[in-house]
Write a protein that holds these residues in place. Structure first.
Motif, PDB file in Angstrom:
ATOM      1  N   ALA A  12      27.751 108.327   4.781  1.00 23.37           N
ATOM      2  CA  ALA A  12      27.066 107.020   4.585  1.00 23.37           C
ATOM      3  C   ALA A  12      26.409 106.300   6.069  1.00 23.37           C
ATOM      4  O   ALA A  12      25.088 105.884   6.169  1.00 23.37           O
ATOM      5  N   ILE A  13      27.166 106.794   7.129  1.00 23.21           N
ATOM      6  CA  ILE A  13      26.496 106.326   8.531  1.00 23.21           C
ATOM      7  C   ILE A  13      25.454 107.047   8.983  1.00 23.21           C
ATOM      8  O   ILE A  13      24.406 106.522   9.620  1.00 23.21           O
ATOM      9  N   VAL A  14      25.412 108.401   8.622  1.00 25.99           N
ATOM     10  CA  VAL A  14      24.337 109.258   8.996  1.00 25.99           C
ATOM     11  C   VAL A  14      23.031 108.561   8.114  1.00 25.99           C
ATOM     12  O   VAL A  14      21.855 108.637   8.610  1.00 25.99           O
ATOM     13  N   GLY A  15      23.409 108.391   6.812  1.00 26.86           N
ATOM     14  CA  GLY A  15      22.389 107.657   6.080  1.00 26.86           C
ATOM     15  C   GLY A  15      21.697 106.774   6.449  1.00 26.86           C
ATOM     16  O   GLY A  15      20.520 106.545   6.316  1.00 26.86           O
ATOM     17  N   ILE A  20      16.955 103.657   8.366  1.00 26.71           N
ATOM     18  CA  ILE A  20      16.465 102.502   9.067  1.00 26.71           C
ATOM     19  C   ILE A  20      15.084 102.985   9.957  1.00 26.71           C
ATOM     20  O   ILE A  20      14.175 102.442   9.937  1.00 26.71           O
ATOM     21  N   PRO A  21      15.251 103.991  10.720  1.00 25.37           N
ATOM     22  CA  PRO A  21      14.056 104.406  11.436  1.00 25.37           C
ATOM     23  C   PRO A  21      12.979 104.989  10.664  1.00 25.37           C
ATOM     24  O   PRO A  21      12.008 104.653  10.574  1.00 25.37           O
ATOM     25  N   ILE A  71      19.659 108.557   0.050  1.00 28.49           N
ATOM     26  CA  ILE A  71      20.632 109.533  -1.132  1.00 28.49           C
ATOM     27  C   ILE A  71      22.056 109.456  -0.318  1.00 28.49           C
ATOM     28  O   ILE A  71      23.125 109.417  -1.054  1.00 28.49           O
ATOM     29  N   LEU A  72      22.125 109.685   1.010  1.00 27.35           N
ATOM     30  CA  LEU A  72      23.575 109.899   1.505  1.00 27.35           C
ATOM     31  C   LEU A  72      24.278 108.370   1.583  1.00 27.35           C
ATOM     32  O   LEU A  72      25.530 108.256   1.362  1.00 27.35           O
ATOM     33  N   ILE A  73      23.472 107.408   1.894  1.00 26.71           N
ATOM     34  CA  ILE A  73      24.152 105.936   1.437  1.00 26.71           C
ATOM     35  C   ILE A  73      24.580 105.891   0.067  1.00 26.71           C
ATOM     36  O   ILE A  73      25.632 105.243   0.013  1.00 26.71           O
ATOM     37  N   ALA A  74      23.840 106.223  -0.878  1.00 32.65           N
ATOM     38  CA  ALA A  74      23.950 105.733  -2.224  1.00 32.65           C
ATOM     39  C   ALA A  74      25.329 106.704  -2.857  1.00 32.65           C
ATOM     40  O   ALA A  74      26.281 106.242  -3.618  1.00 32.65           O
TER      41      ALA A  74
END
Length: 293
Positions: A12-15, A20-21, A71-74
Motif C-alpha cells: 500500500a505504501i508503494v502504491g 501520487i507522482p 491497484i496496490l492501494i486498493a
C-alpha cells in the motif's frame, strides 16, 4: 467469507509512492500538455492524420504509475484481515463497479444523443482508467472507519433473479450479434449509430447479468462474487496496461472499447463456469448416491 488474491500490507505504501507522482504527471500532461523531453522514439517516417511520427510516452508513464499505484492501494492486505474486511471489500467492489458503469452508460447515452461532454469527452479514456479504483478506495476506507467497532455489515443489494437476469442475457446476446453484423457489413449511414447503440446495449446487458441474483444466494456465492469481482478487476487492468504498451492512437482506443466491458465479461464467464462446474459435481454426487441405493 475471506479475502483472497491480496498483495502484502507494505505494498500500500508503494502504491501511494506510485500513484501520487502519477496523478501529478497526468495532470501536467492533460492540462498543461507537458511531455518529458526525449521520452519516446520515432515510430513512423512521417506524421499521419491521427498518428505522429514521434511517440512520446509521458502519458503512458502516468497511466502506469496511477493504475499500478491504485491497484496496490486498493488490494493490499490490512494488518488484520477477517470476515468483516472481506464483506467490506465485496460491498466496496460492488458499489464502485456499479457507480462506474452507471456513469459510463450515462456518458454513452449523452454522446449518442447530444454529443461529447466538454473536457470529459476529450479525456474519457484517461478518466475511465482510474475511476473504479478511486471509488473503491474511498468507499472501502469509509466503511472501514464507520464499521471499525461493528461486525454487522449488510450484503449488497442485487437485482432480483427474475426477470433481470434473463433480460440481461437476452440483451447481451442480441447486442453482440448486432454489433458484429454492423462491424462486418459496415454500412456508412447506419454504422456509427447502430454500433454505438449495440455497444450500449451490450454494456447494459452485461450489467444486468452481473448484478442480478442467482436463484440461490448464500455465503458460498458471495465468496465467489468477491473473488471473481476482484479477479475481474485484475484482468481488466492487465488488458489496459498491455494495451498501453502495445497499441497507440486509434488502435489503443479500439482496445479500450473491449477493455470497458472486459471486467463484466470476465466476471460473467467465470461465475457461469463455476456454477456449471458445481452443478456438474452435484449431479455426479447425486447420481452416485442413487446408484448406492
Amino acid at each position: 467469507m475471506k479475502s483472497k488474491f491480496l498483495f502484502p500490507t507494505w505494498c500500500a505504501i508503494v502504491g501511494y509512492l506510485l500513484a501520487i507522482p502519477g496523478f501529478i504527471l497526468g495532470y501536467l500532461y492533460t492540462i498543461n500538455k507537458y511531455e518529458i523531453p526525449g521520452f519516446g522514439f520515432k515510430m513512423r517516417e512521417r506524421n499521419d492524420l491521427f498518428q505522429p511520427s514521434f511517440e512520446n510516452f509521458t502519458n503512458e508513464l502516468a497511466i502506469f504509475l496511477v493504475v499500478g499505484g491504485l491497484i496496490l492501494i486498493a488490494f493490499s492486505r490490512n494488518k488484520e484481515e477477517d470476515e468483516l474486511s472481506a464483506k467490506l471489500r465485496l460491498n466496496s467492489l460492488y458499489w464502485s463497479i456499479m457507480i462506474y458503469y452507471v456513469l459510463y452508460i450515462i456518458g454513452l447515452l449523452f454522446s449518442i444523443t447530444i454529443g461529447e461532454i466538454p473536457f470529459i469527452g476529450e479525456h474519457a479514456s484517461e478518466l475511465n482508467l482510474f475511476t473504479p479504483l478511486v471509488i473503491f478506495i474511498i468507499r472501502y476506507n469509509y466503511l472501514m472507519h464507520v464499521n471499525k467497532e461493528s461486525y454487522l455489515m449488510s450484503q449488497p443489494k442485487f437485482l432480483p433473479n427474475s426477470p433481470y437476469r434473463k433480460i440481461g442475457i437476452f440483451l447481451s446476446l442480441i447486442s453482440l450479434v448486432v454489433f458484429i453484423l454492423v462491424t462486418v457489413i459496415k454500412t456508412k449511414d447506419l454504422s456509427d449509430t447502430f454500433s454505438s447503440s449495440a455497444y450500449l446495449g451490450l454494456v447494459i446487458g452485461f450489467m444486468l447479468w452481473t448484478f442480478s441474483r442467482n436463484r440461490i444466494e448464500d455465503e458460498m456465492v458471495m465468496q465467489q462474487r468477491l473473488e471473481n469481482l476482484q479477479l475481474a478487476v485484475y484482468f481488466n487492468y492487465s488488458v489496459l496496461l498491455l494495451a498501453t504498451i502495445l497499441f497507440y492512437s486509434l488502435n489503443f482506443l479500439l482496445v479500450l472499447l473491449f477493455a470497458q466491458i472486459s471486467l463484466l465479461l470476465f466476471f460473467i464467464i467465470r461465475m457461469e463456469f463455476i456454477k456449471y462446474k458445481n452443478n456438474k459435481l452435484l449431479n455426479t454426487f447425486e447420481g452416485g448416491m442413487s446408484y448406492e441405493k
